[in-house]
Design a protein around this motif. Sequence first.
Motif, PDB file in Angstrom:
ATOM      1  N   MET A 174       0.905  -1.240  -0.016  1.00  0.00           N
ATOM      2  CA  MET A 174       0.122   0.032   0.004  1.00  0.00           C
ATOM      3  C   MET A 174       0.778   1.263  -0.007  1.00  0.00           C
ATOM      4  O   MET A 174       1.858   1.377   0.905  1.00  0.00           O
TER       5      MET A 174
ATOM      6  N   TYR B 102      -9.709  -0.466   1.807  1.00  0.00           N
ATOM      7  CA  TYR B 102     -10.054  -1.469   0.848  1.00  0.00           C
ATOM      8  C   TYR B 102     -11.509  -0.719   0.000  1.00  0.00           C
ATOM      9  O   TYR B 102     -12.184  -0.496   0.855  1.00  0.00           O
TER      10      TYR B 102
ATOM     11  N   GLU C 193      -9.842 -10.962  -3.847  1.00  0.00           N
ATOM     12  CA  GLU C 193      -8.930 -11.245  -2.707  1.00  0.00           C
ATOM     13  C   GLU C 193      -7.572 -10.462  -3.005  1.00  0.00           C
ATOM     14  O   GLU C 193      -6.933  -9.907  -2.194  1.00  0.00           O
ATOM     15  N   LEU C 194      -7.012 -10.651  -4.387  1.00  0.00           N
ATOM     16  CA  LEU C 194      -5.802 -10.103  -4.466  1.00  0.00           C
ATOM     17  C   LEU C 194      -5.589  -8.761  -4.679  1.00  0.00           C
ATOM     18  O   LEU C 194      -4.860  -8.071  -4.046  1.00  0.00           O
ATOM     19  N   MET C 195      -6.879  -8.110  -4.890  1.00  0.00           N
ATOM     20  CA  MET C 195      -6.872  -6.710  -4.918  1.00  0.00           C
ATOM     21  C   MET C 195      -7.118  -6.195  -3.764  1.00  0.00           C
ATOM     22  O   MET C 195      -6.383  -5.055  -3.222  1.00  0.00           O
ATOM     23  N   CYS C 196      -7.683  -6.820  -2.819  1.00  0.00           N
ATOM     24  CA  CYS C 196      -7.918  -6.539  -1.455  1.00  0.00           C
ATOM     25  C   CYS C 196      -6.514  -6.405  -0.813  1.00  0.00           C
ATOM     26  O   CYS C 196      -6.215  -5.638   0.002  1.00  0.00           O
ATOM     27  N   ARG C 197      -5.837  -7.550  -0.983  1.00  0.00           N
ATOM     28  CA  ARG C 197      -4.309  -7.564  -0.436  1.00  0.00           C
ATOM     29  C   ARG C 197      -3.458  -6.359  -0.859  1.00  0.00           C
ATOM     30  O   ARG C 197      -2.521  -6.104  -0.229  1.00  0.00           O
ATOM     31  N   GLU C 198      -3.762  -6.180  -2.065  1.00  0.00           N
ATOM     32  CA  GLU C 198      -2.911  -5.295  -2.808  1.00  0.00           C
ATOM     33  C   GLU C 198      -3.375  -3.619  -2.017  1.00  0.00           C
ATOM     34  O   GLU C 198      -2.461  -2.798  -1.863  1.00  0.00           O
ATOM     35  N   MET C 199      -4.588  -3.482  -1.785  1.00  0.00           N
ATOM     36  CA  MET C 199      -5.016  -2.198  -1.207  1.00  0.00           C
ATOM     37  C   MET C 199      -4.818  -2.143   0.280  1.00  0.00           C
ATOM     38  O   MET C 199      -4.514  -0.993   0.896  1.00  0.00           O
ATOM     39  N   THR C 200      -5.409  -2.924   1.006  1.00  0.00           N
ATOM     40  CA  THR C 200      -5.674  -2.808   2.362  1.00  0.00           C
ATOM     41  C   THR C 200      -4.606  -2.439   3.350  1.00  0.00           C
ATOM     42  O   THR C 200      -3.272  -2.900   2.959  1.00  0.00           O
TER      43      THR C 200
ATOM     44  N   ASP D 203      -3.292  -7.024   7.300  1.00  0.00           N
ATOM     45  CA  ASP D 203      -2.800  -8.127   6.832  1.00  0.00           C
ATOM     46  C   ASP D 203      -3.796  -9.421   6.844  1.00  0.00           C
ATOM     47  O   ASP D 203      -3.724 -10.350   6.331  1.00  0.00           O
TER      48      ASP D 203
END
Length: 399
Positions: free
Chosen positions: A1, A47, A73-80, A83
Amino acid sequence: MAGNISAAEYKERIERLKQLMAEQELDACLVYGDEYRKENLRYVSNYWPLFERGATLVRKHGDPIVIAAPEGELMCREMTAWDDIRLLPQFTCVTVPDEIEYPQANYTSLKVIMDELRAQGPLRRIGISGIDAMSAPLLKSIKDSLEGADWIDAGDLLFRLRMTKTEAEVECLRTAARIADAGYRRMIENVKPGMTELELSAFAYGECMKQGAESVPFIVMASGERVRTIIGRPTSKVIEDGDMIMTAIAVQFEGYVATVGFPFVAGTMSDEQRAFIDLLVEAEDIALSKLKPGALQRELVQAVKGYFADRNVTRYDLYPPLHGCGLAEAESPYPDENSAASFEIGMTVNTDISLFGHPHGSNRVEESLVVTADGYESMSALVRTLSANWKKTGTVSVG
């Protein structure tokens, strides 16, 4: 992020939310959001779901749990900012009633999550922010995941947190306003009779995305007789000589939305149109003179409405002349003539000085501002330029 809002600031937001939770004796708080109502979820986690639903579960101790769905899911991990991400089947696509199969999804369940939290301490009262935005079946599944708990509408906690902005948030709004200015400038420079409203709006869309907009939530546009629609969308209507253009651009940058709007005319402007624009420009000057920390918000509203009453245009004055801006284009404060609240340093607001149904036009002036120790700072250099040039020359000039 990466971006203007740091990981440390997200941690600080969660700590402030936990303080408010303690005041209301909440053991946890679920903050819901989706593509369409993203503001509170993005505030606590960064997110912003696409197609799907999302949530952040804030507990008394430890970092939050972010809830997502498989496709994003991957977009969430990229943005949020956090962990711990869990996937739930109830959070898949917002727009269809069908159950969508994701055979590779690593799902958990709301009951498993609640049992995990209950192992850390009692779960008697749980707040939900976003009840108004979620479906009835989703709300039922959330409540059914923990029997015996009291579920409390906690939407007001997030609105309280979002009311004043940090410098990082203001910087996001400044950037959004700068981009909106660039798009609006392109429309004024290129408007001409014979083009359609859609063609005119394309100048703004293209320029805003080129300048780095995360999104353009909307471009309000109408011309000629269509300006009476108040918030019309651009259409294939052909713009004619002498048509007044009523338009406003909302630009989103890192979640934060700034809006710009100022009346202009395609081709030849009439004396009546000129007098109408004068009303709006003078009314905004009056509004800005009342914008300062400690001043009662109702005094700004009363001053603008008093000016319109003096000019016999009250019947065209449809709603309050100012609202908050931030993670939503319009958010609190939204004062009326009876509001008891005062302006505070760090509040970010939009003027929305408007008259609709007037014989010589319908239009608005919109400008994003931040309340400072000295009064206010305009985040839209273009509106300041247009207003100054209008008072000097009686023309809508971007130079």
